[in-house]
Design an enzyme around this catalytic site. Structure first.
Site, mmCIF file in Angstrom:
data_model
loop_
_atom_site.group_PDB
_atom_site.id
_atom_site.type_symbol
_atom_site.label_atom_id
_atom_site.label_comp_id
_atom_site.label_asym_id
_atom_site.label_seq_id
_atom_site.Cartn_x
_atom_site.Cartn_y
_atom_site.Cartn_z
ATOM 1 C CB CYS A 36 -0.927 0.023 1.220
ATOM 2 S SG CYS A 36 -0.002 0.095 2.750
ATOM 3 C CG ASP A 38 -0.017 3.105 4.291
ATOM 4 O OD1 ASP A 38 -0.062 4.013 3.449
ATOM 5 O OD2 ASP A 38 -1.014 2.547 4.734
ATOM 6 C CB CYS A 61 -4.849 2.386 6.775
ATOM 7 S SG CYS A 61 -4.212 0.853 7.451
ATOM 8 C CB CYS A 105 -2.391 -2.729 8.226
ATOM 9 S SG CYS A 105 -3.482 -2.606 6.808
HETATM 10 FE FE1 FES Z 1 -1.329 0.452 4.349
HETATM 11 FE FE2 FES Z 1 -2.919 -0.448 6.127
HETATM 12 S S1 FES Z 1 -3.427 0.030 4.106
HETATM 13 S S2 FES Z 1 -0.821 -0.128 6.328
#
Ligand code: FES
Length: 126
Positions: A36, A38, A61, A105
């Site tokens: 994702c 992140d 998120c 995540c």
């Molecule tokens: Fe990226 Fe949860 S969607 S850490």
């Protein structure tokens, strides 16, 4: 969808524990989630082989913030060996579970903690 998160997850998301930067950290772990994009950073302060203080910064998120917050709570005060054994499953379980599509995540939190400890150990052995 907030409804798929437990109340505890939302609580940690709204009031994250130990959030912020640490200027004089003994160890720093930064990990990215390939699926994702992140990113999470964990900072630790070590005293006598224990995690004396810990902080995190997460650009991610709801689940990423909540698991980061929980992992810092779990790791604080533990010995480095104990903290190395904290898994993403432990973190998710403590939060009352995560929606299956959000389990990835929780990788970030445990991985960043372990990376911070490894960073500290590397520096300490130099
Ligand atoms: Fe990226 Fe949860 S969607 S850490």
């Amino acid at each position: 969808m907030a409804g798929t998160y437990t109340e505890l997850v939302m609580e940690h998301f709204k009031n994250p524990k130990n959030m912020g930067q640490m200027e004089d950290a003994d160890g720093k772990g930064e990990v990215g989630n390939a699926s994702c994009g992140d990113v999470m950073t964990v900072y630790i302060k070590v005293k006598g082989d224990r995690v004396a203080d810990i902080k995190f910064q997460t650009f991610g998120c709801v689940a990423a913030v909540a698991t980061s917050s929980m992992v810092t709570e779990l790791a604080k005060g533990k010995t480095l060996d104990e903290a190395m054994k904290i898994t993403r499953a432990d973190v998710a379980e403590k939060l009352g579970g995560l929606p299956p599509i959000k389990m990835h995540c929780s990788n970030l939190a445990a991985d960043a903690l372990h990376a911070a400890i490894e960073d500290y150990r590397k520096k300490a052995s130099e």
